[in-house]
Enzyme design. Structure first.
Site, mmCIF file in Angstrom:
data_model
loop_
_atom_site.group_PDB
_atom_site.id
_atom_site.type_symbol
_atom_site.label_atom_id
_atom_site.label_comp_id
_atom_site.label_asym_id
_atom_site.label_seq_id
_atom_site.Cartn_x
_atom_site.Cartn_y
_atom_site.Cartn_z
ATOM 1 N N CYS A 77 7.745 1.878 -13.050
ATOM 2 C CA CYS A 77 6.598 2.726 -12.697
ATOM 3 C C CYS A 77 6.683 4.062 -13.412
ATOM 4 O O CYS A 77 7.760 4.645 -13.536
ATOM 5 C CB CYS A 77 6.540 2.957 -11.182
ATOM 6 S SG CYS A 77 5.986 1.530 -10.261
ATOM 7 N N ASP A 128 12.223 2.455 12.112
ATOM 8 C CA ASP A 128 13.373 3.333 12.341
ATOM 9 C C ASP A 128 13.224 4.142 13.621
ATOM 10 O O ASP A 128 14.170 4.269 14.399
ATOM 11 C CB ASP A 128 13.558 4.280 11.152
ATOM 12 C CG ASP A 128 14.704 5.258 11.379
ATOM 13 O OD1 ASP A 128 15.831 4.798 11.642
ATOM 14 O OD2 ASP A 128 14.460 6.477 11.310
#
Length: 158
Positions: A77, A128
């Site tokens: 990228c 999380d």
């Protein structure tokens, strides 16, 4: 599928695509992912009762940060001067949270990977923050919904 993969050089080794000669245009991408969880977990999130804090606010910031750092995570990228990142959250009223990310840039390459990374990291952040109460959450259905701009034109998932 007749299209040639562009991330390989003449020796069949990976390389970053040269976008030097591409014209600079407005490019946008929308991606989405879902997280299935216990009904109680979704209720905790929506009522801001998770002990770690406002899950959706933290996930939103994490998604924005992730979009800006996509080039550091995905090897081929390009670093981009992103002009917009927005995340939105919806739920099915029961046990599923949907996260949508929209990313825009005026540049020489698209932002599909940035949108996919944004919603993925936002989902990981939700996991999380809620794993203490629900380790069985499932992140799935991560997909590109729409992209505009560039040589390949407009794509909308059917």
């Amino acid at each position: 599928m007749d299209q040639k993969l562009t991330h390989f050089n003449e020796e069949n080794r990976a390389h970053m695509v040269d976008v030097t000669e591409k014209s600079e245009t407005k490019r946008t991408a929308i991606a989405q992912t879902t997280i299935q969880m216990k009904e109680e977990t979704l209720s905790l999130i929506l009522n801001q009762k998770v002990k770690k804090g406002d899950v959706l606010a933290v996930a939103q910031v994490a998604g924005i940060m992730a979009a800006k750092k996509t080039h550091e995570l995905i090897p081929m990228c390009h670093p981009l001067m992103i002009t917009k990142v927005d995340l939105s959250f919806a739920d099915n009223g029961k046990d599923t949270l949907m996260i949508t990310a929209e990313v825009a840039v005026k540049g020489q390459t698209g932002v599909e990977m940035e949108a996919l990374t944004a919603c993925s990291v936002a989902a990981l952040t939700v996991y999380d923050m809620c794993k203490a109460v629900d380790k069985e959450m499932v992140i799935s259905q991560t997909m590109l919904i729409e992209k505009k701009g560039g040589k390949s034109g407009h794509f909308i998932r059917e």
